[in-house]
Design a protein around this motif. Structure first.
Motif, PDB file in Angstrom:
ATOM      1  N   LYS A 110       0.858  -1.191   0.000  1.00 11.97           N
ATOM      2  CA  LYS A 110       0.000   0.000   0.000  1.00 11.97           C
ATOM      3  C   LYS A 110       0.889   1.234   0.000  1.00 11.97           C
ATOM      4  O   LYS A 110       1.812   1.343   0.810  1.00 11.97           O
ATOM      5  CB  LYS A 110      -0.902   0.006   1.232  1.00 11.97           C
ATOM      6  N   VAL A 111       0.634   2.156  -0.924  1.00 12.76           N
ATOM      7  CA  VAL A 111       1.389   3.396  -1.002  1.00 12.76           C
ATOM      8  C   VAL A 111       0.783   4.375   0.001  1.00 12.76           C
ATOM      9  O   VAL A 111      -0.391   4.741  -0.112  1.00 12.76           O
ATOM     10  CB  VAL A 111       1.364   3.987  -2.426  1.00 12.76           C
ATOM     11  N   ARG A 117       3.679  13.659   0.712  1.00 13.68           N
ATOM     12  CA  ARG A 117       2.230  13.889   0.729  1.00 13.68           C
ATOM     13  C   ARG A 117       1.481  12.582   0.572  1.00 13.68           C
ATOM     14  O   ARG A 117       1.920  11.696  -0.149  1.00 13.68           O
ATOM     15  CB  ARG A 117       1.811  14.783  -0.438  1.00 13.68           C
ATOM     16  N   LYS A 118       0.312  12.504   1.224  1.00 16.66           N
ATOM     17  CA  LYS A 118      -0.537  11.336   0.998  1.00 16.66           C
ATOM     18  C   LYS A 118      -0.972  11.359  -0.460  1.00 16.66           C
ATOM     19  O   LYS A 118      -1.184  12.417  -1.034  1.00 16.66           O
ATOM     20  CB  LYS A 118      -1.758  11.384   1.914  1.00 16.66           C
ATOM     21  N   LYS A 124      -8.948   6.898  -4.356  1.00 16.89           N
ATOM     22  CA  LYS A 124      -8.721   5.697  -3.540  1.00 16.89           C
ATOM     23  C   LYS A 124      -7.219   5.506  -3.313  1.00 16.89           C
ATOM     24  O   LYS A 124      -6.407   5.880  -4.156  1.00 16.89           O
ATOM     25  CB  LYS A 124      -9.294   4.461  -4.226  1.00 16.89           C
ATOM     26  N   PRO A 125      -6.848   4.877  -2.180  1.00 13.52           N
ATOM     27  CA  PRO A 125      -5.433   4.597  -1.957  1.00 13.52           C
ATOM     28  C   PRO A 125      -4.893   3.625  -3.012  1.00 13.52           C
ATOM     29  O   PRO A 125      -5.630   2.810  -3.554  1.00 13.52           O
ATOM     30  CB  PRO A 125      -5.382   3.946  -0.572  1.00 13.52           C
ATOM     31  N   ILE A 126      -3.616   3.731  -3.273  1.00 18.87           N
ATOM     32  CA  ILE A 126      -2.981   2.829  -4.233  1.00 18.87           C
ATOM     33  C   ILE A 126      -2.554   1.568  -3.493  1.00 18.87           C
ATOM     34  O   ILE A 126      -1.697   1.602  -2.615  1.00 18.87           O
ATOM     35  CB  ILE A 126      -1.764   3.500  -4.905  1.00 18.87           C
ATOM     36  N   VAL A 127      -3.189   0.457  -3.838  1.00 19.99           N
ATOM     37  CA  VAL A 127      -2.914  -0.830  -3.200  1.00 19.99           C
ATOM     38  C   VAL A 127      -2.601  -1.847  -4.293  1.00 19.99           C
ATOM     39  O   VAL A 127      -3.357  -1.991  -5.251  1.00 19.99           O
ATOM     40  CB  VAL A 127      -4.129  -1.317  -2.353  1.00 19.99           C
TER      41      VAL A 127
END
Length: 128
Positions: A110-111, A117-118, A124-127
């Motif tokens: 997971k990034v 920075r987030k 969506k989160p990068i997974v």
């Protein structure tokens, strides 16, 4: 009017700058923070070593203490400095994530952040 001495000095400076440019990186290193979710028996030092030898990776460090859950999963937050290989942040992050995920014991990457920075892709989160 510049003298010959001035012209020679200017030529030396230009030559020195051109020579230095030859040895400089064409792109800057990028820094990303990743969370690796790994299998129960994963050995963290070996995992970090395997990441260090991946193509484009320059530096790897551990962000937090390893979190081992009762369910047997291992959570490891790391930072990675790497040379981007393609244009586009998302492509570089997915490429790096896939390389990390191919390491034995790594189940999910997971990034968490990119360049301090987030980061999200399409909200969506990068997974990987």
């Amino acid at each position: 009017m510049p003298t010959n001495k001035d012209k020679n000095s200017l030529r030396e400076i230009v030559s020195m700058l051109a020579e230095q440019e030859t040895y400089r990186l064409k792109k800057e290193l990028e820094k990303v923070t990743l969370r690796l979710i790994m299998s129960e028996g994963s050995h963290v030092p070996d995992t970090l070593t395997r990441i260090r030898v991946l193509p484009s990776v320059a530096v790897v460090g551990q962000k937090e203490k390893v979190d081992r859950t009762d369910q047997g999963q291992v959570y490891l937050d790391i930072y990675v400095k790497f040379l981007p290989t393609t244009e586009g942040v998302y492509k570089n992050l997915v490429s790096l994530g896939k390389l990390c995920k191919a390491i034995p014991g790594v189940k999910i990457v997971k990034v968490l952040s990119y360049a301090g920075r987030k980061i999200y892709h399409k909200g969506k989160p990068i997974v990987i």
